[in-house]
Structures are given as structure tokens and as C-alpha cells.
Design a protein around this motif. Structure first.
Motif, PDB file in Angstrom:
ATOM      1  N   PHE A 168       0.844  -1.189   0.000  1.00 25.21           N
ATOM      2  CA  PHE A 168       0.000   0.000   0.000  1.00 25.21           C
ATOM      3  C   PHE A 168       0.886   1.249   0.000  1.00 25.21           C
ATOM      4  N   GLY A 169       0.482   2.255  -0.767  1.00 30.92           N
ATOM      5  CA  GLY A 169       1.266   3.483  -0.797  1.00 30.92           C
ATOM      6  C   GLY A 169       0.492   4.632  -1.398  1.00 30.92           C
ATOM      7  N   VAL A 170       0.856   5.833  -1.004  1.00 25.96           N
ATOM      8  CA  VAL A 170       0.266   7.058  -1.529  1.00 25.96           C
ATOM      9  C   VAL A 170       1.393   7.973  -1.976  1.00 25.96           C
ATOM     10  N   GLN A 171       1.247   8.527  -3.165  1.00 24.51           N
ATOM     11  CA  GLN A 171       2.207   9.492  -3.687  1.00 24.51           C
ATOM     12  C   GLN A 171       1.460  10.761  -4.071  1.00 24.51           C
ATOM     13  N   ALA A 172       2.007  11.900  -3.683  1.00 20.62           N
ATOM     14  CA  ALA A 172       1.400  13.179  -4.049  1.00 20.62           C
ATOM     15  C   ALA A 172       2.495  14.162  -4.409  1.00 20.62           C
ATOM     16  N   LYS A 173       2.183  15.050  -5.365  1.00 21.43           N
ATOM     17  CA  LYS A 173       3.164  16.030  -5.805  1.00 21.43           C
ATOM     18  C   LYS A 173       2.453  17.307  -6.207  1.00 21.43           C
ATOM     19  N   GLN A 174       3.076  18.428  -5.861  1.00 14.65           N
ATOM     20  CA  GLN A 174       2.543  19.725  -6.241  1.00 14.65           C
ATOM     21  C   GLN A 174       3.681  20.574  -6.772  1.00 14.65           C
ATOM     22  N   ALA A 175       3.456  21.180  -7.943  1.00 14.83           N
ATOM     23  CA  ALA A 175       4.486  22.022  -8.560  1.00 14.83           C
ATOM     24  C   ALA A 175       3.875  23.344  -8.987  1.00 14.83           C
ATOM     25  N   TYR A 176       4.649  24.428  -8.798  1.00 12.85           N
ATOM     26  CA  TYR A 176       4.271  25.765  -9.250  1.00 12.85           C
ATOM     27  C   TYR A 176       5.490  26.398  -9.911  1.00 12.85           C
ATOM     28  N   ARG A 185       1.253  25.063 -13.024  1.00 12.07           N
ATOM     29  CA  ARG A 185       0.909  24.302 -11.839  1.00 12.07           C
ATOM     30  C   ARG A 185       0.565  22.875 -12.253  1.00 12.07           C
ATOM     31  N   LYS A 186       1.013  21.940 -11.429  1.00 14.95           N
ATOM     32  CA  LYS A 186       0.638  20.538 -11.616  1.00 14.95           C
ATOM     33  C   LYS A 186       0.370  19.899 -10.271  1.00 14.95           C
ATOM     34  N   SER A 187      -0.762  19.211 -10.203  1.00 19.23           N
ATOM     35  CA  SER A 187      -1.114  18.415  -9.035  1.00 19.23           C
ATOM     36  C   SER A 187      -1.209  16.963  -9.485  1.00 19.23           C
ATOM     37  N   PHE A 203      -4.474  10.466 -10.591  1.00 22.45           N
ATOM     38  CA  PHE A 203      -5.149  11.626 -11.177  1.00 22.45           C
ATOM     39  C   PHE A 203      -4.154  12.776 -11.233  1.00 22.45           C
ATOM     40  N   SER A 204      -4.224  13.551 -12.303  1.00 21.97           N
ATOM     41  CA  SER A 204      -3.379  14.742 -12.385  1.00 21.97           C
ATOM     42  C   SER A 204      -4.110  15.859 -13.100  1.00 21.97           C
ATOM     43  N   SER A 205      -3.758  17.073 -12.739  1.00 22.60           N
ATOM     44  CA  SER A 205      -4.247  18.280 -13.403  1.00 22.60           C
ATOM     45  C   SER A 205      -3.047  19.181 -13.649  1.00 22.60           C
ATOM     46  N   ARG A 245      -4.496  20.178 -19.123  1.00 21.18           N
ATOM     47  CA  ARG A 245      -4.488  18.724 -19.300  1.00 21.18           C
ATOM     48  C   ARG A 245      -5.042  18.056 -18.039  1.00 21.18           C
ATOM     49  N   ILE A 246      -5.973  17.131 -18.231  1.00 21.90           N
ATOM     50  CA  ILE A 246      -6.532  16.315 -17.154  1.00 21.90           C
ATOM     51  C   ILE A 246      -6.258  14.856 -17.494  1.00 21.90           C
TER      52      ILE A 246
END
Length: 744
Positions: free
Chosen positions: A167-175, A181-183, A203-205, A219-220
Motif C-alpha cells: 500500500f502506498g500514496v504518492q502526491a506532488k505539487q508544482a508551481y 501548476r501541476k497536481s 489523477f493529475s491536473s 491537461r486532465i
């Protein structure tokens, strides 16, 4: 395995670049790279006889750019590779990758070894955060690799990061600059109890404003992956992706405008409407594209016996898009091109390792591709006084049958002492469709499906018969270990490039009267293009000892049926393609890396290459001849030098990188010179995980084009165009992006 490193490292989400070289081995299995290597950020060479380079997961994080979407950017530091785009983030559809002087027109671009995408349409399907490895073949390839309707320009392949065991969770935020911006977020279930199913969803935006003019890019992306074992002999991996993309395009410069880059650097589409149609067709919102993509692929691995597997790999891809742009003929207007591609295919393959040391792969690839290209329907609109679009007429209307591909192949590899020999054969059968174009005069503004109720009249001179293009594509490679430090290899492969029917059809329909006056039908034009064939040879050596790795490579290729675009003075100066050019390509590549200490690594690559036409190029009418003999093909730099260093101190990593791209030409007469340029980038990363008690918490900083250089980044059309009037896209100014990423 001791692995030599040619790398840039980064702690965190964005940053740095890497090149590494792995020591030779006789197996064809995937390269295993120790996690103790510099920052884990590597590009490695595959040990098989046919040369291949791979960007590892850590290298993708670094080289893939802030948006982590472009399949081209991770290869930008490799020798003989030039990734071109006016967009610093890799989101723009305006881009190209040039490998040994050849553009992406004949590039095989695959996912899990499958030619998932069709001929045109859509943007990059996968977030690079979901890609584990990316491979590139600059020369030849084994028979089961670089499948696709073209591989004359080389091949790239994405290997997906499948569902994880834990089990794992990865998250990233860039500005960053220009409102970038990318989430991104990904959840892995790990192995579920009872069923042992593994799955993930992401999921990414991603979005940014254009750095010049008006407009933006959005881009979605959503992806799902499932891995399941069915008993002891069957394993299934399934991936599905949805991608929605829209973007305003960048405006190019003419060659005359490039002579004053300072004054024209921010030249772009109009930001206001004037009420004049001829001017307002260049309004930014009438120059854009948008796509919606669905794709799925699977691998069913059946173990027949120990070391013997049967693979079934089906795939499906659908793209529904529309592109807006200025019409190229027929007066000022906005052209609207609906692109609906539907692709269904699969690969059946047997892989076996025998007690004699022989490895055997036998497979068959099939695919059906619904057109376009060529375009089935295009409409022209004029701009109204209040800024709306008013239907003018249909530009193109056609019925085009699907393309059908059949391609069986076989590859065998045998180790004999310290020598490994691998050879194979692929039979490529490209079934080109029948095409029928119609008179569009007076047809109303309805959908493509509805227009047939109005009984359009077929053009007798604009019909094309279905035809099969068939070629045998052999390959052979040899690798020999001379000593623990030295090895040598040589390889040969024949490669295939599809004919381009699209421009032929568009040119003909837009200029029927002029072509007919010279007795030229659409069938005549289509018959003038045929598959490009490239016979590619590579010879390389490798020295690796004491932290120093040196890899020199010589390459040579003879290319026949080279597709070129010519302008014919005898047919009203109209342009069209021909498949009658021959070129000779040769060059040298050098990769060098040196691990000075545990904290410092330096690296460099260099390329000196040439591809010139063997003779002048005659036109269809037998009139004027393009003076191409001995000329360098357009948009092919002869010199490239790249290098940098990585310094690590505790949890901090910094790396400056410099790329020099030599002069290129925008035309075959070598009159339009795009000056060479030097661009420096800087990357830094810091690992915060230990300080806050997390396994991974990273911060990264990327500064692209540190010195804010003005230069021509992309030349289009590319190496197939012998006409003048190329388009030139300037490179982006200084761009800064910060990223924070966490895993737990």
C-alpha cells in the motif's frame, strides 16, 4: 553487477538529468541497476547486441521536465538526440524529436512495446510519474521491438509503473513561471487479502499560460492499473487511461524574422479582434487544438513451462479531437479539422530460453487503424465582425477505409563464450486503404455522418486504390567481451517508414484544376510516395574501469525512397511529396562519465553527424530539379555537445547542465541557417524526509535557460521538406519551477 554511472541526480520531484552506462552481460533480460548509484538517477545501456539506451524511473523524474508529460524530454541529454519545442514544460503539441538527423515523422512511439497511438491525434497519454522506464533505439532494433507503421527514424518505448505490492500514496505539487501548476496523486492498494489483487489509480491536473501572446494549455489525466495472478501459470496486467487536453498554439517566425530575434522574440497570434477577416484569422483563439483520448492495454502472460511463455497483448485507443488554424489555401479563413481516430490491435508472442543458451522470440502484430490521415473532413469558416465563426464551405470530404497492418517476426539470440549473437527478421505488411474524395460545392454545415444524406458527388479523378506495402526487415547484432574493461559490438538493421498520403490528398483537392491540367490525378500523386527503407549500421566500443566510462560509437546508414516535399514550377509552383530521394548518413557519438568521488560526478556526450542527399531531386513534371546533391538534410544539426556535473552534500544535490546544438538549415539549399545555440539549466533538490519522520518528502528547484538566451528551438516542417518557407519557433525564456513531493 558493477554499473558505471553517467548521471545527474536529484532529490525530489523535478531536477537534474542523468546518463549512465551499464557493464555488458549476455542476457536479454531487463537491466538491473543498483539503488546505491548516484541519486538513483540513471540512463543505462542495455547489454543486448543491438544498441538500446534506457532512462530509469529516477532519470525520468529528472529529465521529464516540470509537467512530466512529454515522451521526448527524458531523452534530451543523449547523444544524437535533439528535443525541440517552444514550450518549456513539454505540454505543447508543437514539438519534435530529432534522432541522428531524422525527425519524429518516422519514429516508432510505443507503450509496453505496443504501438498504442495511431498516426495522428492526441497528446501524450501517460503521466511520466506512472512510467517506470523509457527506452530509445537510435539505430536498429530486434525484430519484436519498435513495432509500428514507421521505425526508420528510430524508436522509443514507455514501460509503465505497474501496481505495487505494498500500500502506498504518492502526491506532488508544482508551481512555476507563467502560472504553471501541476497536481498529481497516486494510490496503490498493495496486495489485497484473499484475491492477491494489486491495483492503483492516479489523477493529475496540469496547466500553464503561454509565455508569449495569449492563451493557455490544460491537461486532465486519470489512469487505472490492475495486476492479477490466475493460478500459478497465468498473470494479467491491465491499464486504462483517460486524457483530456486543450491548448492554444505558439506562432512561428519566418526566416526573415529570425534575423532579428530580439525584436520578434515575443511575436505571436493576435490578442484582439479587429473586425477584418483576413487579420482576425490570426486571433489566438482561432489557433488551438483539443483532444479527448481513451486507451486500454493488457498483457496476459501464460507460463507454458519453466522459461517458456506465451504472451497476448491486446490494446485499444480512441482519440476525438479538433484543430483550429488558418487555411493554407482558398483565401483567408479558419480551417476546422475534426480528427476521430480508432485503433485496435494486439501482439501474440512466444518467448523461450533453452538449455543450449538459445533465446527465441516468435510473434505476430496486427492492427486496424481508422483514418485520418488523410483528412476525411475539413471545413472553412470566416471570422464575423463580432468575432464569431461563420461557415463558408467544406474544404475536404472523403471516405477512407481503415489501415490494416500484419507483421510476423522472429528473433534468436545465442551466447558462445564471450560472444553474443542475435539476429531476427520481421515481415512488415502495411495495408493502405482505398480513398474516395467528393465534390463539396453547396454542401451545408452539418456533421460528417449527416452529410451523406445530401448525396455528395464523387470526384472520378480523386480516387485511390487500396494497396499493400510489404518489406522484409532483417537485423543482426554481435557483442564481444574483450576483457573485464573492454567490449565491442556491431549491428545492422533494415528499418521501415510509411508513405505520407495526407499532404498528397490535401494538396490535390485544394488544387485539382492545376494538377488536372498537367494530367496528374490523385492516384498519380499517391503512387509517387512509397515506404522509406533505411539500412543502419552501428559499431561501438566500451571502456569501463575505476569510475571512468568511455563509449565511442560510429554509425552509418543508407536511406532509399526518402520522402521529400518539392515545389514544382511546371505545376503552378504547387508542392507535393515524392519518395524518390536517397541519402547517406554517418557520424560519431561519444559518451564519457567519471565518478570523481562519492560526492562529485562529471559527464559529457558529443555527436558529429552528417546526412546528405546522394543526387539532385527531379520533380513530377520532369521540369526543374531541386539542387540537393551533397546538401545536408533540413533541420539536422551536425554538431551537438552536452555535459554537466552533479555535486551532492548530505541531503542536498545540485547539478548544472549545458547543451550546445550546432547550426541547422531550414531548407535543402542550405540558404536558411538557424544558428547554433547554447542553453544552461540548473537543478537542485533537498530531502526533507528524515527531518519530519517520513520515508520520502522532497523539495526541488528547476531553472531552465538560466542565462535567458534567445534562440530558435524548433524548425518545421522538418527533414522531409525541400521547399523554402520553413517555420521557426523560438525557445522559451528563463523558467523557474518549484516542486514538493511526498510518498508514504
Amino acid at each position: 553487477m558493477k554499473t558505471s554511472v553517467f548521471a545527474l541526480s536529484l532529490l525530489g520531484g523535478v531536477s537534474v538529468a542523468a546518463i549512465a552506462v551499464a557493464q555488458e552481460a549476455h542476457q536479454l533480460d531487463p537491466v538491473s541497476v543498483s539503488g546505491s548509484e548516484v541519486g538513483g538517477a540513471l540512463v543505462v545501456s542495455d547489454p543486448q547486441p543491438t544498441p538500446k539506451s534506457s532512462v530509469t524511473k529516477a532519470g525520468i523524474d529528472l529529465l521529464g521536465g516540470p509537467a512530466q508529460t512529454s515522451i521526448y524530454k527524458p531523452f534530451d541529454l543523449m547523444p544524437s538526440v535533439m528535443a525541440e519545442s517552444p514550450d518549456p514544460f513539454g505540454l505543447s503539441p508543437t514539438r519534435n524529436i530529432n534522432i541522428r538527423g531524422k525527425s519524429n515523422f518516422h519514429l516508432s512511439s510505443n507503450v509496453e512495446g505496443l504501438p498504442l497511438t495511431g498516426i495522428v491525434g492526441g497528446a501524450d497519454l501517460f503521466d511520466l510519474e506512472n512510467v517506470e522506464q523509457m527506452d530509445i533505439y537510435r539505430g536498429g532494433a530486434p525484430a519484436g521491438q519498435t513495432l509500428g507503421i514507421s521505425n526508420a527514424g528510430g524508436g522509443i518505448d514507455q514501460r509503465l509503473l505497474r501496481a505495487q505490492d505494498k500500500f502506498g500514496v504518492q502526491a506532488k505539487q508544482a508551481y512555476g513561471s507563467y502560472d504553471f501548476r501541476k497536481s498529481f496523486a497516486r494510490l496503490d492498494t498493495g496486495a489485497l487479502p484473499e484475491t492477491d489483487t494489486r491495483a492503483f489509480i492516479s489523477f493529475s491536473s496540469t496547466a500553464n499560460d503561454k509565455w508569449k501572446g495569449s492563451g493557455d494549455q490544460d491537461r486532465i489525466n486519470t489512469m487505472l492499473g490492475v495486476s492479477q495472478e490466475l493460478g500459478e501459470r497465468v498473470k494479467v496486467d491491465l491499464a486504462a487511461v483517460y486524457n483530456k487536453y486543450s491548448a492554444n498554439t505558439y506562432r512561428s517566425l519566418s526566416y526573415a524574422q529570425t534575423k532579428n530575434l530580439k525584436g520578434n522574440y515575443r511575436y505571436d497570434y493576435n490578442t484582439t479582434l479587429t473586425g477584418t477577416n483576413a487579420t482576425d484569422v490570426n486571433y489566438f483563439d482561432f489557433n488551438r487544438s483539443q483532444y479527448e483520448n481513451y486507451a486500454t492495454l493488457a498483457t496476459v502472460d501464460v507460463t507454458l513451462a519453466a522459461n517458456h511463455h506465451l504472451l497476448f497483448k491486446p490494446y485499444y485507443w480512441n482519440s476525438n479531437g479538433v484543430t483550429y488554424g488558418q487555411t493554407s489555401s482558398g483565401g483567408a479563413g479558419v480551417q476546422v479539422w475534426h480528427q476521430q481516430n480508432d485503433n485496435l490491435g494486439g501482439v501474440f508472442e512466444y518467448n523461450g530460453n533453452f538449455s543450449t543458451g538459445t533465446q527465441l522470440s516468435v510473434g505476430h502484430w496486427v492492427q486496424q487503424m481508422a483514418a485520418p490521415p488523410p483528412p476525411t473532413d475539413q471545413k472553412k469558416y470566416t471570422v464575423t465582425a463580432n468575432g464569431g465563426l461563420n461557415f463558408a464551405n467544406w474544404m475536404t470530404l472523403a471516405k477512407i477505409d481503415p489501415f490494416i497492418v500484419n507483421s510476423p517476426y522472429v528473433q534468436a539470440t545465442q551466447a558462445i563464450g564471450k560472444t553474443t549473437i542475435s539476429g531476427g527478421l520481421r515481415y512488415m505488411i502495411l495495408g493502405a486503404p482505398s480513398m474516395q474524395y467528393y465534390n463539396t460545392a453547396g454542401l451545408p454545415n452539418v456533421s460528417y455522418d449527416q452529410i451523406w444524406g445530401y448525396n455528395p458527388t464523387p470526384y472520378a479523378d480523386a480516387a485511390v486504390r487500396a494497396k499493400d506495402y510489404a518489406e522484409l526487415l532483417p537485423n543482426i547484432g554481435l557483442r564481444h567481451e574483450i576483457s573485464p574493461e573492454w567490449s565491442a559490438s556491431a549491428s545492422y538493421a533494415r528499418k521501415f517508414g510509411r508513405p505520407d498520403w495526407g499532404p498528397q490528398a490535401s494538396n490535390y483537392i485544394n488544387n485539382r484544376v492545376a494538377f488536372q491540367a498537367k494530367g496528374v490525378s490523385l492516384q498519380t500523386l499517391v503512387d509517387k510516395v512509397k515506404p522509406e527503407l533505411s539500412d543502419a549500421f552501428d559499431v561501438s566500443a566500451r571502456y569501463s574501469a575505476g569510475g571512468l566510462t568511455v563509449v565511442p560509437t560510429l554509425f552509418f546508414a543508407k536511406n532509399q525512397n526518402r520522402q521529400v516535399k518539392v515545389v514544382d514550377p511546371a505545376i503552378s509552383n504547387l508542392s507535393y511529396y515524392q519518395g524518390n530521394a536517397e541519402t547517406t548518413q554517418y557520424g560519431a557519438e561519444l559518451e564519457v562519465s567519471y565518478e570523481v568521488s562519492n560526492t562529485l560526478t562529471v559527464f559529457a556526450s558529443a555527436t558529429q553527424a552528417s546526412e546528405t542527399y546522394d543526387a539532385d531531386t527531379p520533380t513530377l513534371s520532369g521540369g526543374a530539379i531541386a539542387g540537393t546533391k551533397g546538401r545536408q538534410v533540413p533541420n539536422a544539426p551536425q554538431t551537438m555537445v552536452k555535459g554537466g556535473l552533479t555535486y551532492r552534500w548530505a541531503d542536498l544535490s545540485v547539478s548544472p547542465v549545458v547543451r550546445y546544438i550546432g547550426d541547422r538549415f531550414g531548407d535543402s539549399s542550405a540558404l536558411e541557417r538557424a544558428k547554433g545555440y547554447t542553453v544552461a539549466d540548473f537543478f537542485a533538490g533537498y530531502d526533507l524526509g528524515k527531518e519530519v519522520g517520513l520515508s520520502s518528502l522532497s523539495a526541488g528547484l528547476s531553472v531552465l535557460n538560466v542565462l535567458n538566451r534567445r534562440y530558435v528551438a524548433e524548425v518545421a516542417p522538418n527533414d522531409t521538406d525541400l521547399s523554402s518557407g520553413a517555420s521557426y519557433y523560438v525557445g522559451a525564456p528563463r523558467t523557474i519551477v518549484g516542486t514538493v513531493s511526498v510518498k508514504f
